[in-house]
Design a protein around this motif. Structure first.
Motif, PDB file in Angstrom:
ATOM      1  N   HIS A  54       7.779   3.799   4.837  1.00 47.35           N
ATOM      2  CA  HIS A  54       6.082   3.844   4.815  1.00 47.35           C
ATOM      3  C   HIS A  54       5.520   3.839   3.499  1.00 47.35           C
ATOM      4  N   LEU A  55       6.276   4.202   2.419  1.00 44.51           N
ATOM      5  CA  LEU A  55       5.932   3.769   1.079  1.00 44.51           C
ATOM      6  C   LEU A  55       5.832   2.511   0.680  1.00 44.51           C
ATOM      7  N   GLN A  56       6.835   1.618   1.413  1.00 40.97           N
ATOM      8  CA  GLN A  56       7.136   0.233   1.251  1.00 40.97           C
ATOM      9  C   GLN A  56       5.817  -0.592   1.605  1.00 40.97           C
ATOM     10  N   LYS A  57       5.231   0.158   2.811  1.00 38.97           N
ATOM     11  CA  LYS A  57       3.844  -0.708   3.154  1.00 38.97           C
ATOM     12  C   LYS A  57       2.780  -0.386   2.317  1.00 38.97           C
ATOM     13  N   ALA A  58       2.727   0.718   1.635  1.00 33.59           N
ATOM     14  CA  ALA A  58       1.588   0.871   0.674  1.00 33.59           C
ATOM     15  C   ALA A  58       1.960   0.335  -0.705  1.00 33.59           C
ATOM     16  N   VAL A  59       3.160   0.228  -1.328  1.00 31.57           N
ATOM     17  CA  VAL A  59       3.744  -0.217  -2.456  1.00 31.57           C
ATOM     18  C   VAL A  59       3.330  -1.755  -2.474  1.00 31.57           C
ATOM     19  N   GLU A  60       3.790  -2.503  -1.396  1.00 28.27           N
ATOM     20  CA  GLU A  60       3.753  -3.763  -1.474  1.00 28.27           C
ATOM     21  C   GLU A  60       2.422  -4.631  -1.419  1.00 28.27           C
ATOM     22  N   LYS A  61       1.276  -3.673  -1.222  1.00 29.04           N
ATOM     23  CA  LYS A  61       0.026  -4.097  -1.437  1.00 29.04           C
ATOM     24  C   LYS A  61      -0.759  -3.963  -2.529  1.00 29.04           C
ATOM     25  N   LYS A  62      -0.092  -3.196  -3.578  1.00 30.35           N
ATOM     26  CA  LYS A  62      -0.649  -3.130  -4.871  1.00 30.35           C
ATOM     27  C   LYS A  62      -0.597  -4.123  -5.560  1.00 30.35           C
TER      28      LYS A  62
ATOM     29  N   ALA B 226       1.584   3.636  -8.940  1.00 31.36           N
ATOM     30  CA  ALA B 226       2.300   5.122  -8.877  1.00 31.36           C
ATOM     31  C   ALA B 226       1.291   6.033  -8.585  1.00 31.36           C
ATOM     32  N   GLU B 227       0.243   6.086  -9.488  1.00 32.70           N
ATOM     33  CA  GLU B 227      -0.699   7.100  -9.494  1.00 32.70           C
ATOM     34  C   GLU B 227      -1.607   6.913  -8.107  1.00 32.70           C
ATOM     35  N   GLU B 228      -1.881   5.471  -7.619  1.00 30.51           N
ATOM     36  CA  GLU B 228      -2.668   5.462  -6.448  1.00 30.51           C
ATOM     37  C   GLU B 228      -1.834   6.019  -5.157  1.00 30.51           C
ATOM     38  N   VAL B 229      -0.613   5.648  -5.155  1.00 32.12           N
ATOM     39  CA  VAL B 229       0.280   6.107  -3.965  1.00 32.12           C
ATOM     40  C   VAL B 229       0.344   7.688  -4.034  1.00 32.12           C
ATOM     41  N   GLN B 230       0.781   8.154  -5.178  1.00 33.75           N
ATOM     42  CA  GLN B 230       0.916   9.652  -5.163  1.00 33.75           C
ATOM     43  C   GLN B 230      -0.303  10.550  -4.928  1.00 33.75           C
ATOM     44  N   SER B 231      -1.564   9.786  -5.079  1.00 33.20           N
ATOM     45  CA  SER B 231      -2.711  10.561  -4.869  1.00 33.20           C
ATOM     46  C   SER B 231      -3.300  10.130  -3.408  1.00 33.20           C
ATOM     47  N   ASP B 232      -2.679   9.355  -2.596  1.00 32.04           N
ATOM     48  CA  ASP B 232      -3.290   8.888  -1.412  1.00 32.04           C
ATOM     49  C   ASP B 232      -3.105   9.694  -0.378  1.00 32.04           C
TER      50      ASP B 232
ATOM     51  N   LEU C  46      -0.393   9.260   2.699  1.00 33.33           N
ATOM     52  CA  LEU C  46       0.947   9.284   2.486  1.00 33.33           C
ATOM     53  C   LEU C  46       1.418  10.707   1.824  1.00 33.33           C
ATOM     54  N   ALA C  47       0.586  11.641   1.782  1.00 33.37           N
ATOM     55  CA  ALA C  47       1.067  12.995   1.499  1.00 33.37           C
ATOM     56  C   ALA C  47       2.203  13.473   2.462  1.00 33.37           C
ATOM     57  N   PRO C  48       2.189  13.375   3.848  1.00 32.21           N
ATOM     58  CA  PRO C  48       3.193  13.895   4.501  1.00 32.21           C
ATOM     59  C   PRO C  48       4.342  13.313   4.356  1.00 32.21           C
ATOM     60  N   HIS C  49       4.573  12.065   3.860  1.00 30.07           N
ATOM     61  CA  HIS C  49       5.830  11.410   3.614  1.00 30.07           C
ATOM     62  C   HIS C  49       6.518  11.656   2.439  1.00 30.07           C
ATOM     63  N   PHE C  50       5.629  12.422   1.588  1.00 27.60           N
ATOM     64  CA  PHE C  50       6.468  12.965   0.375  1.00 27.60           C
ATOM     65  C   PHE C  50       7.031  14.465   0.481  1.00 27.60           C
ATOM     66  N   THR C  51       7.035  14.701   1.671  1.00 28.06           N
ATOM     67  CA  THR C  51       7.607  16.092   1.825  1.00 28.06           C
ATOM     68  C   THR C  51       9.395  16.062   1.666  1.00 28.06           C
ATOM     69  N   VAL C  52       9.790  14.906   2.069  1.00 27.59           N
ATOM     70  CA  VAL C  52      11.328  14.688   1.656  1.00 27.59           C
ATOM     71  C   VAL C  52      11.562  14.851   0.332  1.00 27.59           C
TER      72      VAL C  52
END
Length: 103
Positions: free
Chosen positions: A29-37, A68-74, A77-83
């Motif tokens: 899931h994070l890959q989908k967000a990161v690769e667009k940055k 990193a700032e954008e991904v962490q504050s999106d 994406l918050a539900p994916h950070f629970t792991v």
């Protein structure tokens, strides 16, 4: 040196309750967000015995930090950070080093 290409290295030791499948799903899931940055070059994830290394190549340190700032504050994406809630994590930004040819 901040304008030179960097490799973001994230060392992750998730909690024992986090499954390998949960880590792969989250990192996907994070890959989908990161690769667009802006500045993203490529990414590789490595795993051995429950320890993970997430490598992301960026065109510059500034772009890596901004992403990193954008991904962490999106909020999406918050539900994916629970792991990562109880994980041991270390993040570094390293510059490639050109080695000399020895002959």
């Amino acid at each position: 040196m901040s304008d030179a290409q960097v490799v973001e290295v994230v060392l992750i030791k998730p909690a024992d309750t986090v499954t390998r499948e949960a880590m792969i799903e989250t990192l996907s899931h994070l890959q989908k967000a990161v690769e667009k940055k802006e500045g993203y070059i490529k990414r590789q994830v490595l795993e051995e015995n429950g320890q993970w290394i997430d490598l992301v190549w960026w065109e510059s340190l500034a772009q890596a930090q901004q992403a990193a700032e954008e991904v962490q504050s999106d909020p999406s994406l918050a539900p994916h950070f629970t792991v990562f809630a109880d994980a041991e994590m270390t993040m570094m930004h390293l510059h490639p080093v050109a080695l000399k040819q020895l002959g």
